[in-house]
Scaffold this active site. Structure first.
Site: not given
Ligand SMILES: [Zn+2]
Ligand SMILES: [Zn+2]
Length: 343
Positions: A25, A46, A49, A71-72, A109, A149, A155, A157, A160, A162, A164, A277, A292, A306, A312
């Site tokens: 991707r 982008c 955009c 999602n593509d 953007h 994210n 991570g 990419s 812009h 957005h 998911q 959530h 929440h 971290k 963890e």
């Molecule tokens: Zn929670």
């Molecule tokens: Zn953009």
């Protein structure tokens, strides 16, 4: 043909989505960073955009507000293979069916959620409500996970703004755990677990970051990350879709207050993972589930991650290096006006 399916983890008792077809991707993060310190409002390369073409060949409309599309490079989707290589022995697999979507927050953007107008944040929450109702109401969708994210460190990419949406045929593990804890607490005490958490946070007070009539943000007593903040309506609703318009507006204000403080912390766009959530959509009712939003910021200091390591990743329990009381006070002391809006 790359593997695209769900595989059952018998020791953790959870599904793992295997989506090996997503390896190629597009990644434009590096290029954008190398370009200029200041991100332009429109970037021709982008794929988010307005007006630009995406890898699938589809072209974004000249949208002016939020924009939602499938999602593509879906991790779960209607085109996931239905005929799978049989799993051997104790192993189980099944089709990775579901729907994966992308929600662009703004045509700009260069803006982040922290910098949108309050009405735009409220409109985004309204879009999330619509998506939860639409996707959650579909046959075979047991849960709707909305998440953003933000930052290359987690991570992303493309800067812009957005998020998911994964509408899946299973309930994500953390949601399942929270739903079960809430259900047990309700059965044992007659009370909603999250209300008892709110009561404990209120009676202490040191970890509350922002608050208005119907919404609250706090860095919980049990935080696992240095700047882990929960944003929630004060009244119990299983999902965002159940909030009144007034509650939604209040939530948008508190959410943005937290986002502005995050960015003001080090005068930079603050990276995080932000999941909503919400109760599962598997046909059961979840009266003990209190919707929440959680922030899981990976940084402890501007350049200090971290690291998830032995305790963890190896053991599954967190080791926190900071006191939530101190971190909440640090966030409270920051200006409530975004640093990029200051003269
Ligand atoms: Zn929670
Ligand atoms: Zn953009």
């Amino acid at each position: 043909m790359p593997v695209w399916e769900e595989r059952w983890h018998p020791l953790r008792e959870e599904w793992v989505i295997v989506a090996a077809h997503r390896q190629d991707r597009p990644w434009i993060g590096q290029e954008v960073r190398a370009g200029a310190a200041r991100v332009p409002p429109y970037v021709a390369e982008c794929y988010l955009c307005p007006g630009n073409a995406r890898v699938s060949g589809a072209r974004n409309p000249p949208y002016t507000g939020t924009y939602v599309f499938d999602n593509d490079h879906p991790s779960v989707g209607p085109l996931a293979p239905q005929v799978l290589e049989p799993a051997s022995g104790i192993y189980r697999n099944r089709p990775a069916t579901g729907i994966a979507r992308v929600v662009c927050y703004s045509p700009r953007h260069d803006l982040t959620l922290a910098e949108l107008e309050p009405a735009e944040v409220d409109r985004l929450l309204e879009v999330w409500q619509e998506q939860y109702r639409d996707l959650g109401g579909r046959q075979g969708v047991d849960h709707v996970l909305v998440f953003e994210n933000k930052g290359e460190v987690v991570g992303v990419s493309n800067p812009h703004p957005h998020c998911q949406i994964y509408a899946t045929n299973f309930v994500f593990k953390t949601i399942e755990t929270e739903a079960r804890a809430g259900e047990r607490h309700l059965a044992e005490t007659g009370r909603v677990l999250f209300q008892d958490i709110l009561a404990a946070e209120r009676s202490d007070g040191r970890r509350i970051v922002a608050e208005n009539d119907t919404a609250i943000a706090f860095l919980p007593y049990f935080a696992r990350y240095a700047y882990e903040v929960f944003v929630a309506p004060k009244a119990t609703h299983p999902s965002l879709a159940d909030l009144s318009n007034e509650e939604r507006r209040d939530l948008a204000v508190v959410l943005q207050d937290v986002l502005v403080r995050f960015d003001n912390l080090w005068g930079m766009p603050f990276p995080y993972v932000m999941p909503l959530h919400q109760a599962p959509t598997d046909g059961r009712s979840y009266p003990g589930f209190h919707f929440h939003i959680e922030f899981h910021p990976p940084l402890r200091k501007p350049n200090l991650l971290k690291y998830l390591a032995g305790p963890e990743i190896g053991g599954g329990n967190f080791l926190s290096d900071t006191a939530p009381e101190e971190k909440a006070a640090e966030l409270r002391r920051l200006p409530a006006v975004h640093y990029r809006r200051l003269p």
